[in-house]
Each structure stands twice: as C-alpha cells, then as structure tokens.
Design an enzyme around this catalytic site. Sequence first.
Site, PDB file in Angstrom:
ATOM      1  N   CYS A   1       0.834  -1.212   0.000  1.00 38.22           N
ATOM      2  CA  CYS A   1       0.000   0.000   0.000  1.00 38.22           C
ATOM      3  C   CYS A   1       0.865   1.258   0.000  1.00 38.22           C
ATOM      4  O   CYS A   1       0.544   2.247  -0.661  1.00 38.22           O
ATOM      5  CB  CYS A   1      -0.916   0.023   1.215  1.00 38.22           C
ATOM      6  SG  CYS A   1      -2.030  -1.379   1.312  1.00 38.22           S
TER       7      CYS A   1
HETATM    8  C1  BEZ Z   1       0.501  -4.552   1.843  1.00 42.38           C
HETATM    9  O1  BEZ Z   1       0.085  -3.468   1.466  1.00 42.38           O
HETATM   10  O2  BEZ Z   1       1.673  -4.852   1.796  1.00 42.38           O
HETATM   11  C2  BEZ Z   1      -0.475  -5.583   2.319  1.00 42.38           C
HETATM   12  C3  BEZ Z   1      -1.638  -5.194   2.973  1.00 42.38           C
HETATM   13  C4  BEZ Z   1      -2.490  -6.162   3.452  1.00 42.38           C
HETATM   14  C5  BEZ Z   1      -2.222  -7.497   3.251  1.00 42.38           C
HETATM   15  C6  BEZ Z   1      -1.069  -7.866   2.552  1.00 42.38           C
HETATM   16  C7  BEZ Z   1      -0.188  -6.915   2.095  1.00 42.38           C
END
Ligand code: BEZ
Length: 211
Positions: free
Chosen positions: A45
Amino acid sequence: MTVRLGDTAPDFTAETTQGTISFHDWLGDSWGVLFSHPKDFTPVCTTELGYVAKIKPEFDKRNVKVIGLSVDSVESHVKWEGDIGETQGTPVNFPMIGDTDRKVSDLYDMIHPNANDTTTVRSVFVIGADKKIKLTITYPASTGRNFDEILRVIDSLQLTAKYKVATPANWTDGGDVIIGAAVSDDEAKTLFPQGWTTVKPYLRVLPQPNK
Ligand code: BEZ
C-alpha cells in the site's frame, strides 16, 4: 451493495485527510478514481499511494480527481502519510477516506469476506463526469496495482466517449483504433471521411481521430 458498470456511483459523505467530503459535490464536473487499500502502514500500500501521488499530474491533465480509502482512521492515514512521503519521495497529494465504520466500503462492496472480513480488497472505480461507473477492478491484497493501466483505460474511456470507436488490445494513446461494431460503413464514411482499413468486415482500423 454491488456496483456495476453504468450504475450511478453511490454518493456519500465521509471524513478524509483533507476534511469532510460529499462525494458527488467534491467530484463536481471532474472524472474520479476511488480506490481502496487494505491497511495503513503496510508495504505494498505504501508503494501504491506513493506512485499515485507521483503521477497525480497525469490524472489532473485528464480532469480526474483521485481519492483513496481504507477502514483505518483519518488520524492513522495522516501519520502514515509521513512515512509515504519519506520513503516514496512524494507527499500524498490527494485525500484519503477514513472509513472506520465501513460505510463507504459497504456501499462499494470493497470488503470481500472470503478474502478478509475486516479489511478492504484493492478495489478501483473509475467514475465519469456523468457520475456513472466506467470501470471496476479488484486486486488481491498481495498484488500492487498498475496505475499506468488505470490512466490507459481513462484515455480509452475519454476517447470513446467522444468518437464512435473502440480501442484494441494493449492500445495506448496515439495508437490505431477500431470503428465501433454498431457503426455501418455508410455512417463511418460520414464520421471518418479520412477513411479506414478493412481487415475484416467487422474489424475496421483507423488512426486515432483526434491525433
Ligand atoms: C501490503 O500493502 O503490503 C499488504 C496489505 C495487506 C495485506 C497484505 C499486504
């Protein structure tokens, strides 16, 4: 609620990192991209929001407003924005909705309980200036999105809203386009006096009309 292409984008009022927003009023005459991310302070994210901030001028050029969302609070988003600016080289320059009560997530069906019943999936909605849903895509949490693809689709949507054409596989702005299947050859002669190439009677190709 299921949101499908052609539906009016559900309206809402929400708290964001840039104050309270009434969605339709905030959009005004612009197009919009509403996208969700699963969780603040997560790696994928962080890269996504940094990238969107970097290419925001490309959305501006196309008259598109961008807004992010997760079920974390506005206060959490604001804290995380510091990390995004520090690690991705660009301050976050668009609002993020703090959807702690999941009101907007539920309106747009952004929580898919069989994937995760507490966080949003990576949804993207492109909304036209007419407030209709033009594109929906859903990515899994483990896969960061390709926001250049979102820009590419917006280019296609804005072109095909003006001209009776469609865009072929992997088209990018400036590439050849296809005359819409519903356009007869007689109508095409009026619409495209510059002519076209008939590869098959149903596959008529021409240079992009506005280039
Ligand atoms: C991420 O943004 O890295 C992420 C967020 C939730 C679950 C898995 C990865």
